[in-house]
Design an enzyme around this catalytic site. Structure first.
Site, PDB file in Angstrom:
ATOM      1  N   ASP A 108     -35.800  55.403  20.552  1.00  0.00           N
ATOM      2  CA  ASP A 108     -36.531  55.702  21.512  1.00  0.00           C
ATOM      3  C   ASP A 108     -36.904  57.172  21.938  1.00  0.00           C
ATOM      4  O   ASP A 108     -37.185  57.759  20.994  1.00  0.00           O
ATOM      5  CB  ASP A 108     -35.882  54.859  22.919  1.00  0.00           C
ATOM      6  CG  ASP A 108     -36.465  55.148  24.182  1.00  0.00           C
ATOM      7  OD1 ASP A 108     -37.495  54.339  24.533  1.00  0.00           O
ATOM      8  OD2 ASP A 108     -36.050  55.967  24.995  1.00  0.00           O
ATOM      9  N   HIS A 290     -36.476  45.931  22.200  1.00  0.00           N
ATOM     10  CA  HIS A 290     -36.447  47.413  22.322  1.00  0.00           C
ATOM     11  C   HIS A 290     -35.098  47.947  22.124  1.00  0.00           C
ATOM     12  O   HIS A 290     -34.890  49.050  21.543  1.00  0.00           O
ATOM     13  CB  HIS A 290     -36.980  47.988  23.698  1.00  0.00           C
ATOM     14  CG  HIS A 290     -37.246  49.518  23.701  1.00  0.00           C
ATOM     15  ND1 HIS A 290     -37.770  50.195  23.094  1.00  0.00           N
ATOM     16  CD2 HIS A 290     -36.307  50.302  24.501  1.00  0.00           C
ATOM     17  CE1 HIS A 290     -37.783  51.452  23.385  1.00  0.00           C
ATOM     18  NE2 HIS A 290     -36.908  51.653  24.212  1.00  0.00           N
TER      19      HIS A 290
END
Length: 321
Positions: A108, A290
């Site tokens: 991320d 994610h």
């Protein structure tokens, strides 16, 4: 599930004018460093499943809480969180341990920092592993400006920049609920909603899908953000346009070997032209959302260790010739 009490004890390391809270595994493997860089809103603890696996694979594993997180320093100036400062912290961390270079792993926002570090300090990075976030092309327009035109004022990147302090206050008020609602997997697909997604998550009474982690694991994140608040970590977002300017004059091509790990159900878009900017990249896809290394820790470890082993074998052949 992972027992949080198994996580290593941290040390505070002075770097680049700040202190970073650093967790280590595999110190006996000195000389083979691998640095793990967390995303938002995370913590070095997000690498809890990777640290022992990478240490067992022969690496000195270094997982810092980056500036603004955990017990690391939280400077008050927004500009203290730009890519020069964040990458400078990692360079200084290598200097602290006496390493010329290392393999860097980022998830991320941590991936954005690792890509930026590799552009700004290419001689300090010998390999890149990115999870979720591929290399971001710089484009003709600063990133927040581009997102505002394409995605609107409520898109959370834009909102963080255009309405400083508003989201921070809501997340601070509902820290436990926000993190509980955010760290989910197997969420049912839903059409885009109006409003600012992170504020809506912080206020939502019922989470969707399944929890990514146990209550004890989640408590580590909740405790950290209840202590720090969210502003220092959100300040990373408030430097995106500044970063766009800071990267104007660097060679945009990443020449180091790289591994890009995508989650098939991640909302983050894949890079269509990844190989143009990262020619030595291998791509892996895992059946997850994610929070890749926390949703599928074993598969993530296997993908990273396999790639590291292949690189070591290639380097061994090169040395013999």
């Amino acid at each position: 599930m992972f027992d949080p009490t198994d996580f290593p004890e941290p040390t505070l390391v002075p770097v680049n004018g700040v202190e970073l809270e650093v967790f280590e595994a595999g110190r006996e493997n000195a000389g083979k460093p691998i640095v793990l860089c967390h995303g938002w809103p995370e913590h070095a603890f997000s690498w809890r499943y990777q640290m022992s696996a990478l240490a067992a694979a022969g690496y000195h594993v270094i997982a810092p809480n980056q500036r603004g997180y955990g017990n690391s320093s939280r400077p008050t100036e927004v500009t203290d969180y730009d890519i020069e400062h964040l990458s400078g912290d990692l360079v200084a961390l290598l200097d602290h341990y006496g390493y010329e270079d290392a393999t860097f792993v980022g998830h991320d926002w941590g991936a954005f920092v690792v890509w930026g570090l590799t552009l700004l300090h290419p001689n300090r990075v010998n390999g890149v592993v990115a999870l979720s976030l591929p290399y971001q092309e710089r484009g003709e327009v600063p990133w927040i400006e581009f997102m505002e035109a394409a995605l609107g004022a409520d898109f959370y990147f834009v909102h963080f920049n255009r309405q400083p302090g508003v989201a921070d206050a809501v997340l601070d008020e509902h820290t436990a609920r926000f993190l509980r609602n955010l760290f989910r997997k197997n969420e049912p697909p839903k059409p885009p909603q109006p409003g600012m997604a992170m504020i809506d998550l912080a206020r939502a009474g019922t989470p969707l899908g399944d929890p990514v982690m146990s209550d004890d694991e989640l408590a580590v994140f909740v405790s950290a953000f209840e202590s720090t608040g969210f502003t220092s970590s959100i300040n990373w977002y408030r430097n995106l346009d500044r970063n766009w300017h800071l990267l104007a004059d660097v060679d945009p091509v990443i020449r180091q070997p790289a591994l890009m790990i995508y989650g098939d159900r991640d909302a983050v878009l894949r890079a269509e032209r990844l190989t143009e900017f990262v020619p030595n990249v291998e791509v892996a896809s895992l059946d997850c959302g994610h929070w890749i290394q926390q949703e599928l820790p074993d598969e993530t470890n296997q993908a990273i260790v396999k790639w590291l082993d292949q690189r070591a074998a290639v380097q061994g052949v090169a040395r013999r010739h």
